[in-house]
Motif scaffolding. Structure first.
Motif, PDB file in Angstrom:
ATOM      1  N   ASP A  99       0.851  -1.191   0.000  1.00 20.99           N
ATOM      2  CA  ASP A  99       0.000   0.000   0.000  1.00 20.99           C
ATOM      3  C   ASP A  99       0.886   1.240   0.000  1.00 20.99           C
ATOM      4  OD1 ASP A  99      -2.366  -1.470   0.218  1.00 20.99           O
ATOM      5  OD2 ASP A  99      -2.261  -1.516   2.398  1.00 20.99           O
ATOM      6  N   PHE A 100       0.619   2.135  -0.912  1.00 20.37           N
ATOM      7  CA  PHE A 100       1.330   3.411  -0.996  1.00 20.37           C
ATOM      8  C   PHE A 100       0.356   4.506  -0.574  1.00 20.37           C
ATOM      9  CE2 PHE A 100       2.284   7.359  -3.127  1.00 20.37           C
ATOM     10  CZ  PHE A 100       3.652   7.508  -2.944  1.00 20.37           C
ATOM     11  N   ALA A 101       0.779   5.357   0.352  1.00 24.66           N
ATOM     12  CA  ALA A 101      -0.064   6.479   0.780  1.00 24.66           C
ATOM     13  C   ALA A 101       0.797   7.731   0.799  1.00 24.66           C
ATOM     14  CB  ALA A 101      -0.638   6.218   2.166  1.00 24.66           C
ATOM     15  N   GLY A 102       0.312   8.783   0.164  1.00 21.21           N
ATOM     16  CA  GLY A 102       1.052  10.037   0.130  1.00 21.21           C
ATOM     17  C   GLY A 102       0.109  11.212   0.050  1.00 21.21           C
ATOM     18  N   ASP A 103       0.573  12.321   0.577  1.00 21.53           N
ATOM     19  CA  ASP A 103      -0.217  13.544   0.565  1.00 21.53           C
ATOM     20  C   ASP A 103       0.385  14.482  -0.478  1.00 21.53           C
ATOM     21  OD1 ASP A 103      -2.100  15.410   1.221  1.00 21.53           O
ATOM     22  OD2 ASP A 103      -1.055  16.118   3.016  1.00 21.53           O
ATOM     23  N   PHE A 104      -0.227  14.524  -1.658  1.00 24.34           N
ATOM     24  CA  PHE A 104       0.298  15.318  -2.762  1.00 24.34           C
ATOM     25  C   PHE A 104      -0.777  16.266  -3.274  1.00 24.34           C
ATOM     26  CE2 PHE A 104       2.205  11.028  -3.071  1.00 24.34           C
ATOM     27  CZ  PHE A 104       3.497  11.364  -2.732  1.00 24.34           C
ATOM     28  N   ASN A 105      -0.338  17.371  -3.858  1.00 31.09           N
ATOM     29  CA  ASN A 105      -1.320  18.249  -4.480  1.00 31.09           C
ATOM     30  C   ASN A 105      -1.870  17.535  -5.721  1.00 31.09           C
ATOM     31  OD1 ASN A 105       0.141  19.002  -6.926  1.00 31.09           O
ATOM     32  ND2 ASN A 105       1.452  20.262  -5.626  1.00 31.09           N
ATOM     33  N   PRO A 106      -3.048  17.935  -6.192  1.00 32.17           N
ATOM     34  CA  PRO A 106      -3.695  17.217  -7.307  1.00 32.17           C
ATOM     35  C   PRO A 106      -2.837  17.110  -8.572  1.00 32.17           C
ATOM     36  CG  PRO A 106      -5.246  18.712  -6.269  1.00 32.17           C
ATOM     37  CD  PRO A 106      -3.914  18.984  -5.651  1.00 32.17           C
ATOM     38  N   MET A 107      -2.102  18.159  -8.893  1.00 28.01           N
ATOM     39  CA  MET A 107      -1.259  18.133 -10.100  1.00 28.01           C
ATOM     40  C   MET A 107      -0.143  17.097  -9.957  1.00 28.01           C
ATOM     41  SD  MET A 107      -1.047  19.484 -13.006  1.00 28.01           S
ATOM     42  CE  MET A 107      -0.032  20.006 -14.318  1.00 28.01           C
ATOM     43  N   MET A 108       0.522  17.097  -8.792  1.00 26.08           N
ATOM     44  CA  MET A 108       1.586  16.132  -8.533  1.00 26.08           C
ATOM     45  C   MET A 108       1.018  14.715  -8.526  1.00 26.08           C
ATOM     46  SD  MET A 108       4.790  15.503  -7.748  1.00 26.08           S
ATOM     47  CE  MET A 108       5.659  16.742  -6.846  1.00 26.08           C
ATOM     48  N   ALA A 109      -0.115  14.525  -7.889  1.00 31.02           N
ATOM     49  CA  ALA A 109      -0.733  13.197  -7.820  1.00 31.02           C
ATOM     50  C   ALA A 109      -1.025  12.664  -9.220  1.00 31.02           C
ATOM     51  CB  ALA A 109      -2.015  13.259  -6.992  1.00 31.02           C
ATOM     52  N   MET A 110      -1.518  13.515 -10.087  1.00 30.82           N
ATOM     53  CA  MET A 110      -1.833  13.105 -11.452  1.00 30.82           C
ATOM     54  C   MET A 110      -0.556  12.675 -12.198  1.00 30.82           C
ATOM     55  SD  MET A 110      -4.010  15.253 -14.253  1.00 30.82           S
ATOM     56  CE  MET A 110      -2.669  16.323 -14.745  1.00 30.82           C
ATOM     57  N   MET A 111       0.531  13.394 -11.971  1.00 31.28           N
ATOM     58  CA  MET A 111       1.791  13.097 -12.670  1.00 31.28           C
ATOM     59  C   MET A 111       2.438  11.803 -12.188  1.00 31.28           C
ATOM     60  SD  MET A 111       3.476  16.925 -12.948  1.00 31.28           S
ATOM     61  CE  MET A 111       5.059  16.248 -12.565  1.00 31.28           C
ATOM     62  N   ILE A 112       2.339  11.514 -10.889  1.00 34.85           N
ATOM     63  CA  ILE A 112       3.091  10.378 -10.346  1.00 34.85           C
ATOM     64  C   ILE A 112       2.262   9.109 -10.159  1.00 34.85           C
ATOM     65  CG2 ILE A 112       4.771  11.890  -9.215  1.00 34.85           C
ATOM     66  CD1 ILE A 112       3.387  11.275  -6.561  1.00 34.85           C
ATOM     67  N   LYS A 113       0.951   9.192 -10.326  1.00 36.82           N
ATOM     68  CA  LYS A 113       0.101   8.027 -10.077  1.00 36.82           C
ATOM     69  C   LYS A 113       0.506   6.825 -10.939  1.00 36.82           C
ATOM     70  CE  LYS A 113      -4.635   6.443  -9.769  1.00 36.82           C
ATOM     71  NZ  LYS A 113      -6.045   6.779  -9.876  1.00 36.82           N
ATOM     72  N   GLY A 114       0.671   7.022 -12.227  1.00 46.81           N
ATOM     73  CA  GLY A 114       1.044   5.921 -13.125  1.00 46.81           C
ATOM     74  C   GLY A 114       2.390   5.303 -12.784  1.00 46.81           C
ATOM     75  N   PRO A 115       3.464   6.127 -12.704  1.00 39.30           N
ATOM     76  CA  PRO A 115       4.769   5.554 -12.381  1.00 39.30           C
ATOM     77  C   PRO A 115       4.816   4.860 -11.009  1.00 39.30           C
ATOM     78  CG  PRO A 115       5.031   7.757 -13.289  1.00 39.30           C
ATOM     79  CD  PRO A 115       3.553   7.526 -13.100  1.00 39.30           C
ATOM     80  N   ILE A 116       4.131   5.414 -10.015  1.00 38.70           N
ATOM     81  CA  ILE A 116       4.167   4.792  -8.689  1.00 38.70           C
ATOM     82  C   ILE A 116       3.355   3.496  -8.689  1.00 38.70           C
ATOM     83  CG2 ILE A 116       3.452   5.058  -6.284  1.00 38.70           C
ATOM     84  CD1 ILE A 116       4.599   7.818  -6.357  1.00 38.70           C
TER      85      ILE A 116
END
Length: 131
Positions: A99-116
């Motif tokens: 399980d991966f949990a992180g607190d990111f702003n929406p733009m960052m979350a959108m960019m890193i969701k696929g690679p993570i």
């Protein structure tokens, strides 16, 4: 942002899986092929980098034998955790889910969701062959 790997079946006891994952040196064997750097910094901390990505330092934050190991970001600008949940199926087999949990702003979350998502899936699917 919360992401989960697929649940992976491992032909080892929960304690064997826990012991393997508790030793942070073993994470090198789980890393994807595009790893460019892996370095153990301490008994409970390691640094890794994937090609084209910044270096990330992970530190063991919690270990509850034989069911759970939590790694978290050690410094840097991003705050996140990676939790290995180990469930016993029998004395000689278990299931693992990351399980991966992180607190990111929406733009960052959108960019890193696929690679993570791909990264934690690779880590999880490497566990049965690495132990």
């Amino acid at each position: 942002m919360n992401l989960q790997s697929p649940t992976i079946k491992v032909s080892k006891s929960p304690q064997d899986v826990f012991d393997f994952l508790e030793n942070i040196k073993n994470f090198e064997a789980l890393m994807p092929e595009n790893i460019s750097k892996f370095e153990v910094l301490d008994d409970d901390k390691f640094l890794f980098a994937l090609k084209g990505m910044p270096e990330i330092v992970l530190k063991k934050k919690e270990a509850i034998a034989p069911n759970k190991i939590v790694l978290g970001a050690a410094g840097g600008k991003l705050d996140f955790s990676l939790t290995a949940n180990i469930n016993g199926v029998s004395d000689s087999s278990s299931e693992v889910q990351l399980d991966f949990a992180g607190d990111f702003n929406p733009m960052m979350a959108m960019m890193i969701k696929g690679p993570i998502s791909k990264f934690i899936e690779t880590l999880a699917s490497s566990i049965p062959n690495a132990i």
